[in-house]
Write a protein that holds these residues in place. Structure first.
Motif, short mmCIF file in Angstrom:
data_model
loop_
_atom_site.label_atom_id
_atom_site.label_comp_id
_atom_site.label_asym_id
_atom_site.label_seq_id
_atom_site.Cartn_x
_atom_site.Cartn_y
_atom_site.Cartn_z
N ARG A 9 0.83 -1.21 0.00
CA ARG A 9 0.00 0.00 0.00
C ARG A 9 0.86 1.26 0.00
NH1 ARG A 9 -4.54 -2.06 3.70
NH2 ARG A 9 -5.85 -3.05 2.12
N SER A 10 2.20 1.11 -0.04
CA SER A 10 3.07 2.28 0.12
C SER A 10 3.05 3.25 -1.06
CB SER A 10 4.50 1.84 0.43
OG SER A 10 5.06 1.17 -0.66
N PRO A 11 2.80 2.79 -2.32
CA PRO A 11 2.75 3.78 -3.40
C PRO A 11 1.65 4.81 -3.14
CG PRO A 11 2.82 1.57 -4.31
CD PRO A 11 2.62 1.42 -2.83
N ASP A 12 1.95 6.09 -3.40
CA ASP A 12 0.96 7.10 -3.07
C ASP A 12 0.03 7.36 -4.25
OD1 ASP A 12 2.35 8.71 -4.82
OD2 ASP A 12 3.57 9.61 -3.22
N ARG A 13 -0.96 8.18 -3.96
CA ARG A 13 -1.98 8.56 -4.95
C ARG A 13 -1.36 8.94 -6.29
NH1 ARG A 13 -6.68 7.23 -4.44
NH2 ARG A 13 -6.29 6.67 -6.61
N MET A 14 -0.32 9.80 -6.21
CA MET A 14 0.25 10.35 -7.42
C MET A 14 0.86 9.26 -8.30
SD MET A 14 2.32 13.87 -7.29
CE MET A 14 3.93 13.19 -7.00
N GLN A 15 1.62 8.35 -7.65
CA GLN A 15 2.24 7.27 -8.41
C GLN A 15 1.19 6.37 -9.03
OE1 GLN A 15 4.49 6.11 -4.94
NE2 GLN A 15 6.40 6.48 -5.99
N LEU A 16 0.11 6.10 -8.28
CA LEU A 16 -0.96 5.26 -8.81
C LEU A 16 -1.67 5.96 -9.96
CD1 LEU A 16 -2.40 3.92 -5.45
CD2 LEU A 16 -1.32 2.56 -7.23
N ASP A 17 -1.91 7.27 -9.79
CA ASP A 17 -2.58 8.04 -10.85
C ASP A 17 -1.75 8.06 -12.12
OD1 ASP A 17 -4.80 8.54 -9.42
OD2 ASP A 17 -4.25 10.56 -8.78
N LEU A 18 -0.43 8.14 -11.96
CA LEU A 18 0.44 8.15 -13.13
C LEU A 18 0.21 6.90 -13.97
CD1 LEU A 18 2.82 9.58 -14.60
CD2 LEU A 18 4.33 8.04 -13.35
N LEU A 19 0.20 5.73 -13.27
CA LEU A 19 -0.01 4.48 -14.00
C LEU A 19 -1.40 4.44 -14.62
CD1 LEU A 19 1.80 1.64 -12.09
CD2 LEU A 19 2.48 2.90 -14.11
N LYS A 20 -2.36 5.08 -13.94
CA LYS A 20 -3.72 5.13 -14.49
C LYS A 20 -3.71 5.92 -15.81
CE LYS A 20 -6.99 5.03 -11.21
NZ LYS A 20 -7.74 5.67 -10.13
#
Lengths: 284, 264, 311
Positions: free
Chosen positions: C201-212
């Protein structure tokens, strides 16, 4: 044949319960308290029902695995013995050892507080010792302090001392540079800084140690009984009943141990919620 | 300069402060001489490493000078500290999360042994001073960054020391909040008549707030220029668009640039 | 040019000496505390063994001088608290002097414990990681399982240990290794579960959004972001986990009538009234624990360096 029907009923119950849990966990109410408690409870009940179904369905011998209903019946029938064992092991052995050990660790942490030299020596050693199988010391302490609860308490003291010590020493270092400077600008004395800043700041760490110690305390008290005890106590009962293949009684004792462990842990966690309410891990 | 040597509240003569580090000695302050009179609002400005924070900490007896002399209220800084001569505001609010806002403001009062009724009275007073009345029962984490910093100023004001030392107190806040707090700080200064030492790295902030701006330069940390502000005591935010204001800001910038010249 | 290399050299020498001074400054307090422990231990051994020495002397009708008393307390056959040198003599005797195939060799018993620890560790880590992945992927699983995982750790394992042995015996699993490994896994899976969940769960919103924004699938996000992000957390919990696994193995050997392994040495030492053997086994376990944690730490450094994530 009825047994197999029971098994199928249990499996069906499991499937329905899981489906319900999936619905609940993904519903709009998933943050509600009732749902957050209900889902794991339902999960637990489903496992018990499945267990019951398997044992009766396959006709598993009670010498191997008794059914939950049989364990519950045994539990109800022997509350007196269970209470006697509980008070011997948990109240006398684990609890007194826990209190003495926590008190000693806390006192030691305060004693070395003014010596950074000792702290730097104590921390790595304490961390190392806290990771060791200290339970192994049980036979020695039983030899030293006799068969009754005193030796159990001594084992518990040895087991809980280091985790609490290490966490307290670490916690007392938690107060930041700036906070300490602030106290300095107030010309605060050492006890004032300790009481008003460093101890409160250390509380989340101290409770970390205390939570770990609750489990260790019960393990220590039970193991020590395997090396000699009066004819009562949970460890004594488990080892003798295993020998007599009275597995329902063993499971009843395990239930008591599980309940005692959870309640003990829960109490410490509750106290933590009241004392360290301000820590991010406690806020939601 | 209208300050006489005798009644200077803070008096530094040839102040030196050298840190010993693994990479050799660092001259944080070298030959710093400065007098601050009662009721002055003095800003310290300069690039990082110029010793502005170190100077403030030396005045607060949080650092030990290695040379020269420094007095606060005619005493050594450490005596002044023991006499609770100043309130200190740090870069971060640093409120205790386990205490309410009122509890935080009460902290220095408890340590200094004020009686209970007096504590309550003062807490109410200073919370009003920083416009936080009604927030006393909240916990710090329930407040915005700007409100937290105001609470920390209230905490520094609670025991009513004559000197207020502020180390980039608004550095972490956004500009809108910062403007508002600057205005409030000036009003507060006018009401209380305290002597304020204020560290900042913002030129507009320094010019807007101060009666005097001390421009510092790094390696070694020293005073490059001292600029008296001719701005009137009454300063609405709009004053920052006047030619006078822009002129002082320009002089500060020149001073900073000259200070950097030594380095290259 | 020459000047420059000269200053560079002294600079390096200076840094080197600063480094070694810092090392010394770290080691000194530890050594001091260790020395204090040894002194206290000797003092304790004199105090605790004195009673026996006096009793012996009285039986023989002698009186003991202080030096005789101390000499006696340091060399008894069955002391209540053996002094350090006796323990280390026993440790030396049962490791170096004995053939490792001997039933009296601590190396042999250490190996038995070690192999069970590795089995339990492997089992515990697999279960912990699988549960963490399940919990991160399924909210139902998280809500159902997580509270029970916490409760499982409040249940004293030792209560269950005899049960597991009975169960695995009646299920026809032979040997003592399996039940030990299960108990060891029981203690070891939890820190791994907690650490791995946190890591995934350590990746933050921004990193997840980037992959999105790349239109990455759930599986790709998991493989490219969550999994690598979890590695540092995983290793931290592996260090806790391996120590817990060793504790579990020894606990598993203690109450179960095992005849092989360090726990069994403690048990047998108790039954035959041989305290030196208990202490030697305890120290062997401590050395083993230290070695295992160091090993995981070394692997951690290596892996994180390869992944470019070293701190």
């Amino acid at each position: 044949m009825t047994g197999l029907w029971g098994l199928w009923a249990a499996v069906a119950f499991w499937v329905v319960a899981w489906a319900l849990n999936v619905r609940l966990a993904n519903s709009a109410y998933r943050q509600a308290r009732a749902v957050r408690i209900g889902v794991p409870v339902l999960f637990g009940v489903a496992i018990l029902v499945l267990w019951e179904g398997i044992v009766t369905g396959f006709g598993v011998s009670p010498v191997i695995l008794p059914a939950p209903s049989a364990i519950a019946a045994k539990f109800a029938a022997s509350t007196e013995t269970l209470w006697l064992d509980f008070s011997q092991t948990v109240l006398k052995g684990a609890l007194s050892g826990f209190l003495i050990g926590a008190g000693a660790a806390f006192a030691t942490a305060l004693a070395v507080d003014r010596s950074p030299f000792l702290q730097r020596g104590l921390l790595p050693i304490g961390n190392f010792v806290a990771a060791l199988p200290i339970v192994g010391i049980a036979p020695i302490l039983v030899n030293w302090f006799g068969f009754d609860w005193q030796s159990k308490a001594a084992v518990v003291v040895a087991m809980v001392f280091f985790p609490i010590l290490v966490n307290t020493v670490q916690g007392l270092k938690e107060a930041g540079r700036m906070q300490l400077d602030l106290m300095r600008t107030y010309a605060a004395s050492y006890p004032q800084t300790l009481l008003k800043l460093r101890l409160p700041a250390a509380m989340p760490f101290i409770f970390n140690g205390l939570r770990v110690a609750t489990t260790l305390a019960l393990i220590g008290a039970i193991v020590a009984e395997y090396f000699g005890s009066p004819t009562r106590g949970m460890g004594f009962r488990i080892s003798t009943e295993v020998g007599r293949l009275g597995l329902d009684m063993v499971w009843a004792e395990i239930t008591v141990a599980a309940l005692a462990g959870s309640v003990f842990y829960g109490l410490v966690a509750m106290l933590e919620k009241r004392v360290a309410f301000w820590h991010p891990s406690q806020r939601e | 300069m209208n300050i006489l040597g005798q009644n200077a509240v803070i008096d530094a003569k040839n102040l030196c402060l050298t840190f010993q580090t693994a990479d050799g000695p660092v001259h944080a302050l070298k030959d710093v001489s400065l007098k601050i009179g009662k009721g002055e609002f003095v800003s310290f400005i300069g690039p990082s490493g110029c010793g502005k924070t170190t100077l403030l900490r030396a005045i607060a007896a949080l650092e030990e000078p290695t040379g020269g002399s420094l007095t606060v209220n005619g005493m050594t800084p450490d005596e002044a500290r023991r006499n609770r001569a100043y309130g200190y505001v740090f870069q971060a609010a640093g409120l205790y999360p386990w205490r309410t806002i009122a509890g935080n403001v009460k902290l220095p009062l408890e340590i200094m042994g004020f009686d209970r009724a007096e504590q309550e009275r003062r807490v109410e007073n200073v919370l009003e001073l920083v416009e936080l009345q009604g927030f006393g029962k909240k916990f710090p984490w329930q407040l915005s960054g700007g409100m937290q910093q105001r609470a920390s100023i209230a905490r520094a004001l609670a025991f009513d020391a004559d000197i207020l030392l502020m180390d980039e107190p608004f550095g972490a806040l956004d500009e809108i909040v910062r403007d508002h707090l600057n205005e409030q700080l000036l009003a507060l200064w006018a009401r209380t008549g305290k002597t304020i030492g204020f560290v900042t790295h913002s030129i507009p902030e320094a010019v807007y707030l101060s009666t005097r701006i001390v421009v510092m330069s790094p390696r070694p940390g020293r005073i490059a220029d001292v600029i008296d502000s001719p701005l009137p005591a009454e300063r609405p935010l709009g004053i920052r668009d006047t030619a006078e204001f822009i002129d002082i800001a320009h002089r500060v910038r020149e001073g900073l640039r000259a200070g950097h010249g030594h380095e290259v | 040019m020459a000047m420059k290399s000269e200053t560079g050299k002294t600079g390096r020498l200076y840094r080197l000496s600063v480094w070694s001074v810092r090392r010394m400054a770290n080691a000194l307090p530890v050594l001091a505390v260790l020395a204090a422990i040894v002194v206290l231990w000797y003092a304790g051994s004199v105090a605790m063994n004195a009673k026996w020495a006096y009793a012996q002397a009285e039986r023989a009708g002698e009186t003991l001088s202080l030096s005789q008393l101390i000499a006696d307390t340091q060399s008894q056959n069955r002391p209540r608290l053996p002094p350090p040198h006796q323990v280390f003599a026993e440790l030396w005797d049962s490791t170096v002097e004995k053939k490792i195939t001997s039933k009296r060799s601590l190396v042999y018993h250490g190996w038995v414990t070690l192999s069970a620890t590795f089995q339990g560790f492997a089992l515990g880590v697999s279960v912990g990681i699988l549960m963490a992945v399940g919990i991160v992927c399924s909210r139902t699983l998280e809500m159902s399982l997580m509270p029970w995982a916490i409760i499982s750790q409040t249940v004293p394992v030792v209560a269950i240990a005899p049960m597991i042995i009975v169960l695995s015996n009646s299920l026809g699993i032979d040997g003592r290794a399996t039940p030990k490994a299960i108990i060891s896994a029981y203690l070891c899976f939890f820190p791994v579960l907690v650490g791995m969940t946190k890591g995934l769960r350590s990746p933050d919103r921004m990193q997840l959004d980037l992959l999105k924004t790349y239109g990455a699938s759930g599986a790709a996000t998991f493989r490219k972001l969550r999994l690598p992000g979890s590695v540092p957390y995983l290793f931290t919990s592996l260090k806790v986990g391996i120590a817990a696994a060793l504790v579990g193995t020894v606990v598993g050997e203690l109450p179960t009538g095992a005849i092989q392994g360090l726990g069994a040495r403690i048990l047998i030492g108790d039954q035959f009234g041989n305290p030196m053997q208990i202490w030697a086994a305890l120290f062997a376990a401590a050395i083993l624990a230290g070695g295992l944690v160091t090993l995981i730490g070394a692997i951690q450094t290596l892996v994180l360096r390869r992944m470019g994530m070293e701190q």
